[in-house]
Design an enzyme around this catalytic site. Structure first.
Site, PDB file in Angstrom:
ATOM      1  CB  SER A   7      -0.903   0.016   1.234  1.00  0.00           C
ATOM      2  OG  SER A   7      -1.482   1.306   1.361  1.00  0.00           O
ATOM      3  CG  HIS A  32      -3.830  -1.721  -1.551  1.00  0.00           C
ATOM      4  ND1 HIS A  32      -4.915  -2.523  -1.840  1.00  0.00           N
ATOM      5  CD2 HIS A  32      -4.251  -0.877  -0.568  1.00  0.00           C
ATOM      6  CE1 HIS A  32      -5.928  -2.197  -1.077  1.00  0.00           C
ATOM      7  NE2 HIS A  32      -5.562  -1.192  -0.295  1.00  0.00           N
ATOM      8  CG  ASP A  34      -5.209   2.331   0.619  1.00  0.00           C
ATOM      9  OD1 ASP A  34      -6.140   1.502   0.592  1.00  0.00           O
ATOM     10  OD2 ASP A  34      -4.057   2.051   1.015  1.00  0.00           O
ATOM     11  CG  MET A  36      -8.457   6.994   2.061  1.00  0.00           C
ATOM     12  SD  MET A  36      -7.511   7.174   3.583  1.00  0.00           S
ATOM     13  CE  MET A  36      -6.786   5.549   3.703  1.00  0.00           C
ATOM     14  CG  HIS A  66      -9.249  -0.105  -0.610  1.00  0.00           C
ATOM     15  ND1 HIS A  66      -8.670  -0.250   0.636  1.00  0.00           N
ATOM     16  CD2 HIS A  66     -10.592  -0.169  -0.404  1.00  0.00           C
ATOM     17  CE1 HIS A  66      -9.617  -0.390   1.549  1.00  0.00           C
ATOM     18  NE2 HIS A  66     -10.792  -0.337   0.943  1.00  0.00           N
ATOM     19  CG  MET A  68     -11.370   2.995   1.918  1.00  0.00           C
ATOM     20  SD  MET A  68      -9.825   2.984   2.837  1.00  0.00           S
ATOM     21  CE  MET A  68      -8.683   3.102   1.483  1.00  0.00           C
ATOM     22  CG  MET A 137     -11.637  -3.098   4.914  1.00  0.00           C
ATOM     23  SD  MET A 137     -10.175  -2.373   4.185  1.00  0.00           S
ATOM     24  CE  MET A 137      -9.388  -1.507   5.520  1.00  0.00           C
ATOM     25  CG  ASP A 175      -6.221  -2.916   3.069  1.00  0.00           C
ATOM     26  OD1 ASP A 175      -5.142  -2.621   3.617  1.00  0.00           O
ATOM     27  OD2 ASP A 175      -6.897  -2.100   2.407  1.00  0.00           O
ATOM     28  N   GLY A 197       1.242  -1.967   4.255  1.00  0.00           N
ATOM     29  CA  GLY A 197       1.731  -0.606   4.022  1.00  0.00           C
ATOM     30  C   GLY A 197       2.887  -0.264   4.919  1.00  0.00           C
ATOM     31  CB  SER A 198       2.981   1.080   8.383  1.00  0.00           C
ATOM     32  OG  SER A 198       2.143   0.085   8.915  1.00  0.00           O
TER      33      SER A 198
HETATM   34  C1  DX5 Z   1      -6.425   1.520   5.446  1.00  0.00           C
HETATM   35  C2  DX5 Z   1      -5.990   1.205   4.065  1.00  0.00           C
HETATM   36  C3  DX5 Z   1      -4.863   0.268   3.993  1.00  0.00           C
HETATM   37  C4  DX5 Z   1      -3.613   0.780   4.675  1.00  0.00           C
HETATM   38  C5  DX5 Z   1      -2.895  -0.414   5.229  1.00  0.00           C
HETATM   39  O1  DX5 Z   1      -7.625   2.153   5.418  1.00  0.00           O
HETATM   40  O2  DX5 Z   1      -7.039   0.631   3.306  1.00  0.00           O
HETATM   41  O3  DX5 Z   1      -4.576  -0.155   2.680  1.00  0.00           O
HETATM   42  O4  DX5 Z   1      -2.755   1.485   3.832  1.00  0.00           O
HETATM   43  O5  DX5 Z   1      -1.823   0.036   5.967  1.00  0.00           O
HETATM   44  P1  DX5 Z   1      -1.102  -0.841   7.064  1.00  0.00           P
HETATM   45  O6  DX5 Z   1      -0.535  -2.041   6.366  1.00  0.00           O
HETATM   46  O7  DX5 Z   1      -0.094   0.079   7.622  1.00  0.00           O
HETATM   47  O8  DX5 Z   1      -2.158  -1.244   8.082  1.00  0.00           O
HETATM   48 ZN    ZN Z   2      -6.534  -0.313   1.370  1.00  0.00          ZN
END
Ligand code: DX5
Ligand code: ZN
Length: 217
Positions: A7, A32, A34, A36, A66, A68, A137, A175, A197-198
């Site tokens: 991500s 990925h 995101d 938002m 993705h 959101m 999720m 995710d 992601g992180s």
């Molecule tokens: C959260 C996102 C994820 C996010 C995951 O709302 O949909 O894709 O980037 O990040 P980590 O892996 O750090 O939880």
């Molecule tokens: Zn995501």
């Protein structure tokens, strides 16, 4: 075979190109992305302009977008025209989830439902033949760096069963809160597309990718 979908939310955007090169060189196939809107989730990220630039520079990645956002139908054409390969959206975000899926399929792209931690599998039951992906999720959507919600292991297993019963080739994506320390359990629970992601975009991206590549073989 399971795949990693890093991500980019956690990526340092001043080092985007450098990091994308690392992902490419480590054989990563999915990205990925995101999107938002500050409305469906309490955070704003990026949109079609960023997706388009990544698409133009890196045609080889499968862009796993993705959404959101509320009313995904309002931005789907824009996201697809920017170069998305996969669109996942949240069923609560639209009055007409099935129509959104039809729109994505008309454009020749893959479509999935993203299920919040408290959302049940019933919303997939009668439209399973139309789904390419179910995204579980494992955190509440909106932010990176949260902890995996333990109850979602059971949901992954239930979703895996539902997919296997359907005898359709549906990808089970997970995710949120996935790390090298829990990815084994996530894989055992049946996931085959793993967002992280992180845990990927830290100071040791290359060694993190080596660990994921090893575990996802
Ligand atoms: C959260 C996102 C994820 C996010 C995951 O709302 O949909 O894709 O980037 O990040 P980590 O892996 O750090 O939880
Ligand atoms: Zn995501």
């Amino acid at each position: 075979m399971a795949y990693l979908s890093p991500s980019l939310l956690a990526c340092n955007f001043f080092e985007l190109e450098k990091n994308l090169e690392i992902l490419k060189n480590k054989g990563i196939k999915y990205l990925h992305l995101d999107v938002m809107d500050g409305n469906f989730v309490p955070n704003i990220s990026f949109g079609s302009a960023v997706i388009k630039q990544i698409r133009q520079k890196y045609p080889e990645f499968i862009l796993d977008c993705h959404l959101m956002v509320n009313k995904p139908e309002d931005i789907i054409d824009e996201i697809i025209n920017a170069g998305a390969d996969i669109i996942t959206f949240h069923p609560e975000a639209t009055f007409h989830p099935h129509r959104v899926i039809q729109t994505v399929h008309k454009a020749g792209k893959k479509c999935g439902l993203a299920l919040n931690p408290s959302t049940g599998l019933e919303c997939c039951k009668y439209i399973i033949d139309d789904l390419d992906i179910i995204l579980v999720m494992s955190v509440n959507p909106g932010f990176g760096g949260q902890s995996f919600i333990e109850s979602q292991y059971i949901k992954l297993k239930d979703t895996r069963k539902m997919i296997d019963l359907s005898e359709r080739d549906i990808i089970l994506e997970v995710d949120g809160g996935v790390k090298t320390s829990n990815v084994d359990k996530v894989l055992e629970s049946g996931a085959d597309l793993i967002v992280s992601g992180s845990d990927v975009f830290n100071e040791n991206i290359e060694s993190q990718l080596d660990i994921y590549n090893q575990k996802l073989k």
